[in-house]
Design a protein around this motif. Structure first.
Motif, PDB file in Angstrom:
ATOM      1  N   UNK A 182     -59.136  -4.210 -28.850  1.00 22.03           N
ATOM      2  CA  UNK A 182     -58.797  -5.363 -28.010  1.00 22.03           C
ATOM      3  C   UNK A 182     -57.955  -6.395 -28.752  1.00 22.03           C
ATOM      4  N   UNK A 183     -57.889  -6.272 -30.085  1.00 18.26           N
ATOM      5  CA  UNK A 183     -57.205  -7.296 -30.869  1.00 18.26           C
ATOM      6  C   UNK A 183     -55.972  -6.754 -31.592  1.00 18.26           C
ATOM      7  N   UNK A 184     -55.528  -5.576 -31.227  1.00 17.40           N
ATOM      8  CA  UNK A 184     -54.353  -5.017 -31.894  1.00 17.40           C
ATOM      9  C   UNK A 184     -53.061  -5.698 -31.448  1.00 17.40           C
ATOM     10  N   UNK A 185     -53.095  -6.380 -30.325  1.00 17.07           N
ATOM     11  CA  UNK A 185     -51.904  -7.101 -29.865  1.00 17.07           C
ATOM     12  C   UNK A 185     -52.314  -8.489 -29.383  1.00 17.07           C
ATOM     13  N   UNK A 186     -51.415  -9.452 -29.596  1.00 24.98           N
ATOM     14  CA  UNK A 186     -51.620 -10.819 -29.149  1.00 24.98           C
ATOM     15  C   UNK A 186     -50.333 -11.329 -28.521  1.00 24.98           C
ATOM     16  N   UNK A 187     -50.433 -12.395 -27.773  1.00 24.28           N
ATOM     17  CA  UNK A 187     -49.231 -13.024 -27.229  1.00 24.28           C
ATOM     18  C   UNK A 187     -48.425 -13.607 -28.381  1.00 24.28           C
ATOM     19  N   UNK A 194     -52.564 -17.680 -35.064  1.00 25.42           N
ATOM     20  CA  UNK A 194     -53.493 -17.028 -35.992  1.00 25.42           C
ATOM     21  C   UNK A 194     -52.844 -16.864 -37.368  1.00 25.42           C
ATOM     22  N   UNK A 195     -51.562 -16.500 -37.389  1.00 25.44           N
ATOM     23  CA  UNK A 195     -50.858 -16.388 -38.662  1.00 25.44           C
ATOM     24  C   UNK A 195     -50.852 -17.718 -39.392  1.00 25.44           C
ATOM     25  N   UNK A 196     -50.599 -18.797 -38.651  1.00 24.05           N
ATOM     26  CA  UNK A 196     -50.580 -20.129 -39.261  1.00 24.05           C
ATOM     27  C   UNK A 196     -51.960 -20.507 -39.787  1.00 24.05           C
ATOM     28  N   UNK A 243     -51.535 -10.868 -44.351  1.00 21.62           N
ATOM     29  CA  UNK A 243     -50.680  -9.685 -44.399  1.00 21.62           C
ATOM     30  C   UNK A 243     -51.254  -8.555 -43.537  1.00 21.62           C
ATOM     31  N   UNK A 244     -52.574  -8.360 -43.598  1.00 21.36           N
ATOM     32  CA  UNK A 244     -53.194  -7.338 -42.756  1.00 21.36           C
ATOM     33  C   UNK A 244     -53.062  -7.689 -41.277  1.00 21.36           C
ATOM     34  N   UNK A 245     -53.031  -8.972 -40.980  1.00 21.63           N
ATOM     35  CA  UNK A 245     -52.855  -9.398 -39.591  1.00 21.63           C
ATOM     36  C   UNK A 245     -51.545  -8.861 -39.025  1.00 21.63           C
ATOM     37  N   UNK A 246     -50.489  -8.824 -39.837  1.00 25.48           N
ATOM     38  CA  UNK A 246     -49.221  -8.275 -39.367  1.00 25.48           C
ATOM     39  C   UNK A 246     -49.231  -6.745 -39.395  1.00 25.48           C
ATOM     40  N   UNK A 250     -48.795  -1.997 -36.774  1.00 26.04           N
ATOM     41  CA  UNK A 250     -48.455  -0.613 -37.117  1.00 26.04           C
ATOM     42  C   UNK A 250     -49.699   0.261 -37.260  1.00 26.04           C
ATOM     43  N   UNK A 251     -50.782  -0.311 -37.784  1.00 21.72           N
ATOM     44  CA  UNK A 251     -51.986   0.480 -38.044  1.00 21.72           C
ATOM     45  C   UNK A 251     -53.085   0.271 -37.030  1.00 21.72           C
ATOM     46  N   UNK A 252     -52.877  -0.647 -36.097  1.00 22.67           N
ATOM     47  CA  UNK A 252     -53.808  -0.812 -34.987  1.00 22.67           C
ATOM     48  C   UNK A 252     -55.216  -1.199 -35.397  1.00 22.67           C
ATOM     49  N   UNK A 253     -56.192  -0.503 -34.833  1.00 24.81           N
ATOM     50  CA  UNK A 253     -57.598  -0.867 -35.014  1.00 24.81           C
ATOM     51  C   UNK A 253     -58.054  -0.742 -36.467  1.00 24.81           C
TER      52      UNK A 253
END
Length: 290
Positions: A182-187, A194-196, A243-246, A250-253
């Motif tokens: 459910x969290x592999x993609x965000x607006x 979240x990155x900030x 970094x894992x957040x980005x 590519x790696x999804x779940x």
């Protein structure tokens, strides 16, 4: 992650509580008045802190990429100055790097007046056209090291915080672990927010490390060097989580689960660091967590 936020004290509070300094914080009506104020203080030899939108700051990695509220120091002219009234000297340390160079004054004023600074994201005020000038407060800067140590201990005690938020961070990690897909993609907005959030945590711990090293020297509290090293390690961990957040794109779940593990591990280390920091001025360590 929407449960979390960055709770900032004002620069005036931080400078007064930790360093005994006072600060003149001015919200200028427009760019012209901000420019006049800055010019007058630089002419008197006083550095000025200014809020800028890094989207408009050429030396920033966010230049023309991302809007982000940030503070820089504008230095008075000295022997290394260009002698060009159209530019100002900037000192800016951010995420481990130091910029000490010049910026066109028109660029500075654009960065200070950016509409993005007035969006009040995460509960921020309107940061447009704001400046701070730091002045000596009531503290005696010729005070003994014993007096400095006592001032540091008092400030540390006042700044102790409940770490109930660690449980909140861990609960968020549990949510990620329970439904990683459910969290592999965000607006786009969610991605920036979240990155900030991770980036600000990393930056704050790096600042903590520099401050603790300065306090260790000024107050002759050598144990603070160890706490500074801990803060640097925490900074690296939050940056690694970012970094894992980005990587989740590519790696999804798999990446989401790793983010959850990193958040849980780092939250525990944050609690331990805080406990050790509270005891460091007395030369004692916190007991190991049970």
């Amino acid at each position: 992650m929407e449960h979390l936020g960055i709770h900032r004290r004002t620069p005036e509070e931080i400078l007064h509580e930790w360093c005994g300094l006072t600060a003149d914080h001015v919200h200028h009506a427009d760019s012209r008045r901000a420019e006049e104020y800055i010019d007058a203080h630089l002419l008197d030899g006083h550095p000025v802190i200014a809020w800028v939108d890094t989207f408009h700051v050429p030396h920033s990695s966010f230049h023309l990429q991302q809007h982000h509220s940030h503070r820089i120091v504008i230095r008075p002219e000295d022997g290394n100055s260009k002698g060009d009234s159209g530019s100002v000297r900037i000192v800016d340390r951010y995420q481990g790097s130091l910029y000490d160079g010049f910026m066109e004054k028109s660029t500075l004023l654009t960065a200070m007046a950016s509409d993005a600074l007035g969006e009040a994201r995460r509960g921020d005020p309107d940061w447009r056209n704001r400046t701070v000038v730091v002045r000596a407060g009531t503290s005696d800067f010729g005070e003994s090291q014993a007096a400095q140590q006592e001032r540091f201990r008092s400030a540390l005690a006042r700044n102790a915080r409940s770490f109930a938020d660690v449980d909140l961070v861990t609960a968020c990690a549990d949510e990620l672990r329970a439904a990683p897909d459910d969290f592999t993609s965000l607006s786009p907005v969610g991605t920036i927010e979240v990155s900030a959030w991770f980036g600000e945590l990393a930056s704050q711990r790096a600042l903590n490390a520099r401050f603790l090293r300065a306090a260790a020297e000024a107050c002759a509290l050598t144990s603070l060097h160890d706490r500074a090293a801990d803060a640097e390690a925490l900074s690296r961990r939050w940056e690694m989580t970012r970094n894992y957040f980005f990587l989740r794109l590519r790696k999804g779940s798999v990446a989401v689960r790793r983010i959850a593990d990193l958040i849980t591990e780092t939250a525990t280390l944050e609690r331990e660091w805080n406990e050790k920091l509270l005891r460091s001025p007395d030369g004692t360590e916190a007991p190991a967590p049970s």
